[in-house]
Write an enzyme that holds these catalytic residues in place. Structure first.
Site, PDB file in Angstrom:
ATOM      1  N   CYS A 197       0.827  -1.204   0.000  1.00  0.00           N
ATOM      2  CA  CYS A 197       0.000   0.000   0.000  1.00  0.00           C
ATOM      3  C   CYS A 197       0.864   1.258   0.000  1.00  0.00           C
ATOM      4  O   CYS A 197       1.906   1.304   0.642  1.00  0.00           O
ATOM      5  CB  CYS A 197      -0.894   0.001   1.220  1.00  0.00           C
ATOM      6  SG  CYS A 197      -1.865  -1.494   1.342  1.00  0.00           S
ATOM      7  N   ARG A 209       4.686   1.018  -7.889  1.00  0.00           N
ATOM      8  CA  ARG A 209       4.784  -0.029  -6.869  1.00  0.00           C
ATOM      9  C   ARG A 209       3.849  -1.193  -7.150  1.00  0.00           C
ATOM     10  O   ARG A 209       4.069  -2.292  -6.650  1.00  0.00           O
ATOM     11  CB  ARG A 209       4.421   0.559  -5.500  1.00  0.00           C
ATOM     12  CG  ARG A 209       5.420   1.563  -4.996  1.00  0.00           C
ATOM     13  CD  ARG A 209       4.861   2.297  -3.800  1.00  0.00           C
ATOM     14  NE  ARG A 209       4.375   1.393  -2.808  1.00  0.00           N
ATOM     15  CZ  ARG A 209       4.755   1.376  -1.536  1.00  0.00           C
ATOM     16  NH1 ARG A 209       5.647   2.221  -1.138  1.00  0.00           N
ATOM     17  NH2 ARG A 209       4.238   0.535  -0.691  1.00  0.00           N
ATOM     18  N   TRP A 260      -2.938  -2.730  -1.862  1.00  0.00           N
ATOM     19  CA  TRP A 260      -2.582  -4.085  -2.329  1.00  0.00           C
ATOM     20  C   TRP A 260      -3.295  -5.024  -1.373  1.00  0.00           C
ATOM     21  O   TRP A 260      -2.973  -5.094  -0.192  1.00  0.00           O
ATOM     22  CB  TRP A 260      -1.065  -4.261  -2.288  1.00  0.00           C
ATOM     23  CG  TRP A 260      -0.598  -5.532  -2.919  1.00  0.00           C
ATOM     24  CD1 TRP A 260      -0.288  -5.744  -4.235  1.00  0.00           C
ATOM     25  CD2 TRP A 260      -0.368  -6.782  -2.249  1.00  0.00           C
ATOM     26  NE1 TRP A 260       0.117  -7.045  -4.412  1.00  0.00           N
ATOM     27  CE2 TRP A 260       0.072  -7.694  -3.222  1.00  0.00           C
ATOM     28  CE3 TRP A 260      -0.500  -7.212  -0.939  1.00  0.00           C
ATOM     29  CZ2 TRP A 260       0.388  -9.014  -2.917  1.00  0.00           C
ATOM     30  CZ3 TRP A 260      -0.189  -8.525  -0.631  1.00  0.00           C
ATOM     31  CH2 TRP A 260       0.250  -9.401  -1.621  1.00  0.00           C
ATOM     32  N   ASN A 294      -1.388   1.056   5.916  1.00  0.00           N
ATOM     33  CA  ASN A 294      -0.517   0.073   5.283  1.00  0.00           C
ATOM     34  C   ASN A 294      -0.095  -0.896   6.377  1.00  0.00           C
ATOM     35  O   ASN A 294       0.469  -0.476   7.375  1.00  0.00           O
ATOM     36  CB  ASN A 294       0.716   0.766   4.684  1.00  0.00           C
ATOM     37  CG  ASN A 294       1.674  -0.218   4.050  1.00  0.00           C
ATOM     38  OD1 ASN A 294       1.301  -1.372   3.788  1.00  0.00           O
ATOM     39  ND2 ASN A 294       2.888   0.216   3.793  1.00  0.00           N
ATOM     40  N   GLY A 295      -0.396  -2.169   6.205  1.00  0.00           N
ATOM     41  CA  GLY A 295      -0.029  -3.141   7.233  1.00  0.00           C
ATOM     42  C   GLY A 295      -1.142  -4.150   7.408  1.00  0.00           C
ATOM     43  O   GLY A 295      -2.022  -4.277   6.563  1.00  0.00           O
ATOM     44  N   GLU A 331      17.111 -16.732 -11.283  1.00  0.00           N
ATOM     45  CA  GLU A 331      16.694 -15.352 -11.578  1.00  0.00           C
ATOM     46  C   GLU A 331      15.938 -15.307 -12.920  1.00  0.00           C
ATOM     47  O   GLU A 331      14.936 -14.601 -13.054  1.00  0.00           O
ATOM     48  CB  GLU A 331      17.938 -14.440 -11.595  1.00  0.00           C
ATOM     49  CG  GLU A 331      17.693 -12.991 -11.957  1.00  0.00           C
ATOM     50  CD  GLU A 331      16.780 -12.221 -11.002  1.00  0.00           C
ATOM     51  OE1 GLU A 331      16.364 -12.767  -9.975  1.00  0.00           O
ATOM     52  OE2 GLU A 331      16.452 -11.062 -11.327  1.00  0.00           O
ATOM     53  N   LYS A 346      12.132 -13.949 -13.194  1.00  0.00           N
ATOM     54  CA  LYS A 346      11.730 -12.844 -14.081  1.00  0.00           C
ATOM     55  C   LYS A 346      10.594 -13.295 -14.992  1.00  0.00           C
ATOM     56  O   LYS A 346       9.628 -12.565 -15.200  1.00  0.00           O
ATOM     57  CB  LYS A 346      12.905 -12.370 -14.962  1.00  0.00           C
ATOM     58  CG  LYS A 346      13.982 -11.557 -14.329  1.00  0.00           C
ATOM     59  CD  LYS A 346      13.569 -10.220 -13.801  1.00  0.00           C
ATOM     60  CE  LYS A 346      13.159 -10.374 -12.373  1.00  0.00           C
ATOM     61  NZ  LYS A 346      13.824  -9.700 -11.337  1.00  0.00           N
ATOM     62  N   GLU A 363       7.337 -13.577 -13.072  1.00  0.00           N
ATOM     63  CA  GLU A 363       6.845 -12.268 -12.628  1.00  0.00           C
ATOM     64  C   GLU A 363       6.124 -11.522 -13.749  1.00  0.00           C
ATOM     65  O   GLU A 363       5.027 -11.021 -13.530  1.00  0.00           O
ATOM     66  CB  GLU A 363       8.029 -11.380 -12.182  1.00  0.00           C
ATOM     67  CG  GLU A 363       8.537 -11.606 -10.791  1.00  0.00           C
ATOM     68  CD  GLU A 363       9.691 -10.657 -10.455  1.00  0.00           C
ATOM     69  OE1 GLU A 363      10.739 -10.724 -11.127  1.00  0.00           O
ATOM     70  OE2 GLU A 363       9.544  -9.871  -9.521  1.00  0.00           O
ATOM     71  N   HIS A 383      17.340 -35.748 -10.153  1.00  0.00           N
ATOM     72  CA  HIS A 383      16.664 -36.028  -8.880  1.00  0.00           C
ATOM     73  C   HIS A 383      15.218 -35.565  -8.895  1.00  0.00           C
ATOM     74  O   HIS A 383      14.632 -35.334  -7.847  1.00  0.00           O
ATOM     75  CB  HIS A 383      17.437 -35.380  -7.728  1.00  0.00           C
ATOM     76  CG  HIS A 383      18.842 -35.860  -7.641  1.00  0.00           C
ATOM     77  ND1 HIS A 383      19.181 -37.053  -7.041  1.00  0.00           N
ATOM     78  CD2 HIS A 383      19.987 -35.352  -8.151  1.00  0.00           C
ATOM     79  CE1 HIS A 383      20.491 -37.233  -7.153  1.00  0.00           C
ATOM     80  NE2 HIS A 383      20.995 -36.217  -7.834  1.00  0.00           N
ATOM     81  N   LYS A 395       5.964  -3.534  -5.922  1.00  0.00           N
ATOM     82  CA  LYS A 395       7.400  -3.240  -5.964  1.00  0.00           C
ATOM     83  C   LYS A 395       8.025  -3.365  -4.575  1.00  0.00           C
ATOM     84  O   LYS A 395       9.163  -3.792  -4.429  1.00  0.00           O
ATOM     85  CB  LYS A 395       7.597  -1.824  -6.514  1.00  0.00           C
ATOM     86  CG  LYS A 395       9.044  -1.386  -6.653  1.00  0.00           C
ATOM     87  CD  LYS A 395       9.691  -2.033  -7.845  1.00  0.00           C
ATOM     88  CE  LYS A 395      11.147  -1.666  -8.011  1.00  0.00           C
ATOM     89  NZ  LYS A 395      11.879  -2.715  -8.761  1.00  0.00           N
TER      90      LYS A 395
HETATM   91  C1  G6P Z   1       9.298  -7.514  -4.605  1.00  0.00           C
HETATM   92  C2  G6P Z   1       9.645  -7.021  -5.996  1.00  0.00           C
HETATM   93  C3  G6P Z   1      10.912  -7.711  -6.495  1.00  0.00           C
HETATM   94  C4  G6P Z   1      12.042  -7.533  -5.494  1.00  0.00           C
HETATM   95  C5  G6P Z   1      11.628  -7.974  -4.092  1.00  0.00           C
HETATM   96  C6  G6P Z   1      12.653  -7.578  -3.036  1.00  0.00           C
HETATM   97  O1  G6P Z   1       8.925  -8.849  -4.650  1.00  0.00           O
HETATM   98  O2  G6P Z   1       8.579  -7.278  -6.866  1.00  0.00           O
HETATM   99  O3  G6P Z   1      11.295  -7.165  -7.742  1.00  0.00           O
HETATM  100  O4  G6P Z   1      13.132  -8.304  -5.912  1.00  0.00           O
HETATM  101  O5  G6P Z   1      10.405  -7.346  -3.723  1.00  0.00           O
HETATM  102  O6  G6P Z   1      12.677  -6.179  -2.899  1.00  0.00           O
HETATM  103  P1  G6P Z   1      13.875  -5.373  -2.258  1.00  0.00           P
HETATM  104  O7  G6P Z   1      13.444  -3.928  -2.339  1.00  0.00           O
HETATM  105  O8  G6P Z   1      13.996  -5.855  -0.841  1.00  0.00           O
HETATM  106  O9  G6P Z   1      15.081  -5.662  -3.067  1.00  0.00           O
END
Ligand code: G6P
Length: 614
Positions: free
Chosen positions: A2, A27, A75, A101-102, A487, A491, A494, A510, A609
């Site tokens: 949020c 975000r 969110w 937020n929380g 990674e 990606k 996501e 395995h 974000k």
């Molecule tokens: C969220 C974002 C990711 C990011 C992660 C960690 O999940 O969508 O892109 O890698 O948070 O965020 P930070 O700010 O702690 O790197």
């Protein structure tokens, strides 16, 4: 998660709050709303599900605020993303508005209690108990600030809260408990701003105060007074943050993600520029604040992070082992904090984060500090909670990252971790001058090699077009390329919503090998390194089961064409630099597949974000 924005001052609060919210759009969120006191002195709210454009169309064009306004991007945690569940939430009379937020963990009990006391609830959210608790305080004769404090003393869980009351039109009350997301109070010219994140207010002021856990602010256009939740006054002086553009535009790119991928050579260069010196070789980390004796006393390093930052931790672990000669481990921050980790003053905990606001990373930092470890952070956001909590910081200098999926801050964090490992190695005498010079020379070449890696885009686009209908992807790698595989899979999930898994290639037999069939594209990261021969064996195993191999190979390796249906060539690079290079085609593949599928690349569904709730 949020986003929160508030304004008190002479200008038009509706427009300022909406502009602030638009700075937080990156975000990711599912609904939004505002509350102001209109020209007739009546508290008025507007809210809607979806993007900010939906909310804007709901705000009456004639709505003018007097004095103060609040706005929120949500969110969803409790209750679906509907207009009714969007914030602000109000009390029964509609005279008190709250954004939050929380998570209120005891909201069920509180709701029952408040209903028994005659309150009517309109939403399914946990948040709505807060305006009703404030309402009870007001009925008992409290003013808004005292009623907010009383309400927050009743709740369990995390809360960053902003409240507005019709009868106190020029006042906003902000509060923060249990390490909820950040709350920053901005001092403007004859006006005050409040936000969860700096970008929302940075265009109007850089003079700020950050609320700590258990603190509240009572804000008017002239300034703010600070107390704890029991009314004890707290002295807090505003600090001026370095000016700079907190959110840059998209420029000529269609998406922030594309722009941020392209900015990576610059992000690496800016991160290493002032820290790495070649003649004589040395690393300067001015914000690290670890004394030489503290560095010498270390016997272990723990790296933690979430999402992409957890992957940085995994690569960073190898940097620390190889460049500093210290035993190192990497862990997911959300798991680490609950593991009762064994730590002492000789352990260095490195918390990695783009935002410096991920709740799990912050909680793990608190836990590590509590257990006596030295805690530093690798972070991209000056002034963030992580940088304030840590003993010292190694900054990535990547500029604002707007796309939800991290790209340039992955390479930025690897650069910062490489520097930190070299710094430890240099101070501890593990790296000879020659070794340090070689390591730093490799790093100095990295921006240029990353630039070369961006040229993989045409080949990646071809692959993306070919496999745009695939429903699953497997990513395989060994050594540091195992992290690249994870990674790459992250990606892809996501931004394109394609199911993907990243595995250590040695793990294939395995379990994952049972997934291989003629429909399964397998991205095999098979650059020329110490694992190359073994990777070739794994590729053979995939081929023998009719799997489709897309190889990421080192330029000049023509023979790989015999093994793989598709080949994406990356430039050769020193072994420790290689993960920064192979990450680039992974990011591009996710981006192009998402584009081809028509996905919302910069703001993927369900993601945020900054994750500020557990
Ligand atoms: C969220 C974002 C990711 C990011 C992660 C960690 O999940 O969508 O892109 O890698 O948070 O965020 P930070 O700010 O702690 O790197």
């Amino acid at each position: 998660m949020c986003g929160i924005v508030g304004y008190v001052g002479p200008d038009e609060a509706v427009a300022i709050v909406l502009d602030g919210l638009s700075q937080l759009e990156y975000r990711g969120y599912d609904s939004a709303g505002i509350a102001v006191i209109n020209a007739n002195g009546v508290l008025t709210t507007a809210k809607d599900a979806g993007k900010l454009a939906n909310l804007r169309s709901k705000v009456p064009s004639a709505l003018k605020a007097t004095g103060a306004g609040i706005g929120h991007t949500r969110w969803a945690t409790h209750g679906r993303a509907t207009p009714l569940n969007a914030h602000p939430h109000t009390d029964c009379s509609g005279e008190i508005a709250v954004i939050h937020n929380g998570i209120v963990e005891n909201h069920r009990e509180l709701r029952q209690e408040l209903q028994a006391r005659g309150c009517t609830f309109r939403s399914e959210t946990d948040t709505e108990v807060i305006p009703h608790l404030i309402e009870m305080g007001i009925k008992e004769g409290l003013g808004l600030a005292d009623a907010v404090a009383a309400a927050l003393r009743r709740i369990d869980g995390a809360a960053a809260v902003l409240a507005l009351r019709q009868q106190e039109p020029g006042v906003l009350v902000a509060a923060r408990v249990a390490n909820a997301g950040g709350v920053v109070i901005g001092y403007g010219a004859g006006e005050m701003l409040i936000a969860s994140d700096l970008p929302a207010i940075a265009q109007r002021t850089q003079r700020v105060v950050f609320l700590e856990d258990g603190e509240m602010a009572c804000v008017t256009h002239q300034g703010a007074t600070y107390t704890d939740l029991h009314g004890e006054a707290i002295e807090k002086e505003p600090q001026t943050l370095p000016s700079g553009s907190y959110v840059a535009g998209k420029g000529l790119y269609d998406h922030y993600m594309a722009k941020e991928i392209a900015e990576q050579p610059e992000a690496v260069l800016d991160t290493l520029r002032d820290a790495a010196q070649l003649e004589p070789p040395a690393v300067h980390l001015n914000d690290l604040h670890l004394s030489d004796s503290e560095v010498m006393g270390l016997n272990r390093v723990v790296l933690i992070g979430m999402g992409t930052s957890f992957h940085s931790a995994q690569v960073g672990r190898i940097y620390v082992e190889q460049l500093a000669g210290l035993p190192a481990e990497a862990d997911n921050a959300s798991e680490y904090r609950y593991r009762r980790p064994v730590l002492d003053e000789n352990t260095l905990v490195i918390a990695i984060g783009q935002s410096g606001e991920s709740v799990d990373t912050l909680a793990a930092m608190h836990e590590a500090k509590r257990r006596g470890a030295k805690v530093v952070t690798v972070c991209n956001t000056p002034g963030s909670q992580a940088t304030r909590l840590a003993q010292g910081t190694v900054y990535m200098h990547c500029g604002a990252e707007v796309a939800v999926a991290s790209t340039k801050t992955y390479l930025g964090s690897l650069t910062a971790l490489y520097l930190l490992a070299c710094y430890l190695g240099q101070k501890r005498g593990f790296l000879s001058e020659d070794h340090l010079l070689a390591a730093l020379s490799d790093l100095a070449r990295t921006p240029q090699i990353v630039g070369e890696a961006l040229k993989t885009e045409a080949a990646v686009q071809k692959v993306a077009r070919r496999y745009r209908r695939a429903r699953n992807f497997l990513f395989l790698g060994r050594g540091m390329q195992y992290t690249t595989a994870m990674e790459g899979a992250l990606k892809l999930k996501e931004v394109s919503y394609i199911h993907a898994e990243g595995y250590a290639a040695g793990e294939m037999k395995h379990g994952p090998i049972s997934l291989i069939d003629s429909q399964m594209p397998v991205v095999a990261i098979a650059v020329r390194d110490e694992h190359y021969a073994k990777m070739l064996n794994n590729i053979e195993e995939v081929r023998a089961r009719d799997g489709i191999v897309i190889a990421i190979a080192t330029e000049g390796n023509e023979a790989i064409h015999e093994e793989a249906r598709d080949v994406i060539y990356v430039p050769d690079a020193p072994p420790l630099i290689q993960p920064m290079i192979t990450a680039v085609p992974m990011q591009l593949l996710a981006y192009h597949l998402a584009r081809l599928k028509g996905c919302d690349v910069d703001q993927p569904r369900n993601l945020a974000k900054v994750v500020t709730v557990e």
